[in-house]
Design a protein around this motif. Structure first.
Motif, PDB file in Angstrom:
ATOM      1  N   UNK A  75     -11.320  -3.053   0.326  1.00 18.70           N
ATOM      2  CA  UNK A  75     -10.371  -3.737  -0.556  1.00 18.70           C
ATOM      3  C   UNK A  75      -9.395  -4.613   0.216  1.00 18.70           C
ATOM      4  N   UNK A  76      -9.106  -4.243   1.439  1.00 16.59           N
ATOM      5  CA  UNK A  76      -8.185  -5.030   2.264  1.00 16.59           C
ATOM      6  C   UNK A  76      -8.782  -6.368   2.686  1.00 16.59           C
ATOM      7  N   UNK A  77     -10.107  -6.502   2.576  1.00 22.39           N
ATOM      8  CA  UNK A  77     -10.784  -7.716   3.041  1.00 22.39           C
ATOM      9  C   UNK A  77     -11.697  -8.264   1.946  1.00 22.39           C
TER      10      UNK A  77
ATOM     11  N   UNK B  14      -6.405   5.078  -6.127  1.00 21.77           N
ATOM     12  CA  UNK B  14      -7.012   4.734  -7.419  1.00 21.77           C
ATOM     13  C   UNK B  14      -6.354   3.515  -8.037  1.00 21.77           C
ATOM     14  N   UNK B  15      -5.030   3.383  -7.886  1.00 20.35           N
ATOM     15  CA  UNK B  15      -4.332   2.189  -8.387  1.00 20.35           C
ATOM     16  C   UNK B  15      -4.762   0.950  -7.618  1.00 20.35           C
TER      17      UNK B  15
ATOM     18  N   UNK C 180       0.799  -1.207   0.000  1.00 18.36           N
ATOM     19  CA  UNK C 180       0.000   0.000   0.000  1.00 18.36           C
ATOM     20  C   UNK C 180       0.838   1.266   0.000  1.00 18.36           C
ATOM     21  N   UNK C 181       2.072   1.185   0.483  1.00 19.04           N
ATOM     22  CA  UNK C 181       2.903   2.379   0.504  1.00 19.04           C
ATOM     23  C   UNK C 181       3.395   2.743  -0.886  1.00 19.04           C
ATOM     24  N   UNK C 182       3.256   1.829  -1.858  1.00 15.21           N
ATOM     25  CA  UNK C 182       3.751   2.059  -3.204  1.00 15.21           C
ATOM     26  C   UNK C 182       2.628   2.271  -4.209  1.00 15.21           C
ATOM     27  N   UNK C 183       1.396   2.298  -3.759  1.00 12.75           N
ATOM     28  CA  UNK C 183       0.272   2.478  -4.676  1.00 12.75           C
ATOM     29  C   UNK C 183      -0.658   3.569  -4.173  1.00 12.75           C
ATOM     30  N   UNK C 184      -1.246   4.275  -5.132  1.00 15.29           N
ATOM     31  CA  UNK C 184      -2.256   5.256  -4.768  1.00 15.29           C
ATOM     32  C   UNK C 184      -3.581   4.546  -4.568  1.00 15.29           C
TER      33      UNK C 184
END
Length: 417
Positions: free
Chosen positions: A324-326, A27-28, A21-25
């Protein structure tokens, strides 16, 4: 299984559902999610149902028995707001079982009204809602009980009144008629009101939906899960095409064991800076949105609408990313120019597993949307292509087969009745 902890969920490469998650926005993150074919196919029709409902609400805006006609020109001017890409006229002609276009000599212009079948469905829905007032009161009580202050803004309730199965006059028929339960207060902002719960039920009297599921699972004779592990678990389910890595399954299993404060329990101080404290806060947020979806009529809601409750529920996380995490608990669809979340455990092959009277009536309107112009011989209602007819036939056949397998639900098409 917090946002900062999960790195991947599928074995596929860069386009897997979850990446670091630290490497994606955000929207991505949404774009890279796993697509569930069953929910996406359902949303193809459901997004049009929402447009139908918007037009229906405009037609029925006048409470009289014979509402005045709504001109097609008026609807065409609202096409962009209603997301009618080809204009209102083309959209209305797609659903002749729902809308009737006719020439009004008094207005000297074409107008639109509901067909007798669609009008009857609307009346049946109102009857079903009025017959379930005790259930509506319970839903509002539970929703307010999840708020940290036992208070919610009235405008937030208005945004989800249909999802909660509230009558359109719920201020008068529900709130004003139950002053011993609900109190309407003036907020600090102008023209803003709050609903406050007068008497807060003890959390022992409010059982969350997930707790009922745990009891049911533990009482099964073939329960293979250690009953102590079920204490803080949530039901998870993944589509067959979604392959999970073993390490992710292990992380989910550990997350299931993590203790948390239930949605109806008083929130005590938590060490937010610790890894465990962050995960406990995140799991409580999951429990709240899970209960919120369980309270809705169709086990679904727009993410934008539920976000209006975030501050009042004490959720300090991005709600959309939380879903989205689940993916084993929720499914997020982006069709229809909106983000819609579904409670996975509530659905099986596009149908609600445990239907309620309001859902059953609303499903009849969805059936008419799926039918479209199929079977009508009028030249005015010819299908634009044979492919769209075949898609509707396949979906109807699949739905009918699913309903034949279920002992709880039968959908009756209104055509020919």
């Amino acid at each position: 299984m917090a946002t900062q902890v999960i790195k991947k969920i599928t074995s596929s490469s860069p386009h897997s559902l979850l990446s670091h998650r630290s490497k994606t926005t955000s929207s991505q993150y949404v774009a890279s999610r796993f697509r569930d074919a069953t929910f996406e196919k359902f949303m193809d029709h459901y997004k049009n149902l929402l447009k139908v409902i918007s037009i229906q609400d405009l037609i029925l805006a006048n409470p009289s028995n014979n509402p005045p006609p709504v001109s097609v020109d008026f609807l065409n001017r609202l096409s962009q707001k209603l997301h009618l890409n080809r204009g209102a006229t083309a959209f209305l002609r797609k659903y002749p079982r729902i809308f009737e276009i006719y020439y009004d000599p008094a207005l000297s212009k074409p107008c639109c009204k509901l067909t007798p079948t669609a009008m009857q469905i609307s009346k049946d829905e109102s009857t079903a809602i009025n017959d379930t007032h005790p259930l509506v009161i319970d839903r509002l009580t539970r929703l307010l009980s999840m708020s940290l202050s036992k208070t919610l803004p009235l405008r937030a309730i208005f945004k989800v009144w249909r999802e909660l199965g509230l009558p359109d006059d719920f201020e008068d028929s529900i709130l004003s008629q139950n002053p011993h339960l609900f109190n309407i207060l003036d907020a600090h902002e102008p023209n803003t009101h709050l609903i406050k719960l007068v008497t807060t039920p003890s959390h022992e009297k409010l059982t969350a939906a997930v707790e009922n599921w745990r009891i049911t699972e533990c009482c099964k004779d073939d329960c293979s899960v250690d009953r102590t592990e079920m204490r803080f678990s949530f039901k998870h389910g993944y589509p067959p095409s979604m392959k999970l890595k073993k390490n992710l399954r292990a992380k989910v299993k550990e997350w299931q064991k993590l203790p948390y404060t239930g949605p109806y329990e008083e929130l005590t101080s938590v060490k937010k800076r610790s890894k465990t404290g962050v995960m406990e806060i995140e799991k409580r947020a999951v429990a709240i949105v899970h209960e919120f979806l369980s309270l809705t009529v169709e086990k679904t809601v727009e993410v934008e609408k539920i976000s209006h409750f975030r501050k009042w529920f004490g959720i300090d996380l991005n709600v959309r990313d939380l879903f989205l995490d689940h993916p084993g608990m929720f499914y997020l669809s982006t069709k229809g120019k909106r983000h819609t979340v579904f409670l996975r455990e509530g659905y099986e092959r596009g149908c609600l597993i445990e239907p309620n009277p309001v859902y059953v009536v609303r499903r009849k309107l969805l059936d008419l949307v799926i039918l479209g112009r199929r079977g009508l011989r009028s030249d005015d209602y010819k299908l634009s292509s044979s492919e769209s007819e075949e898609e509707d036939d396949d979906y109807l056949q699949e739905t009918e087969n699913d309903q034949g397998e279920s002992h709880n639900y039968r959908t009756h098409l209104l055509v020919g009745r």
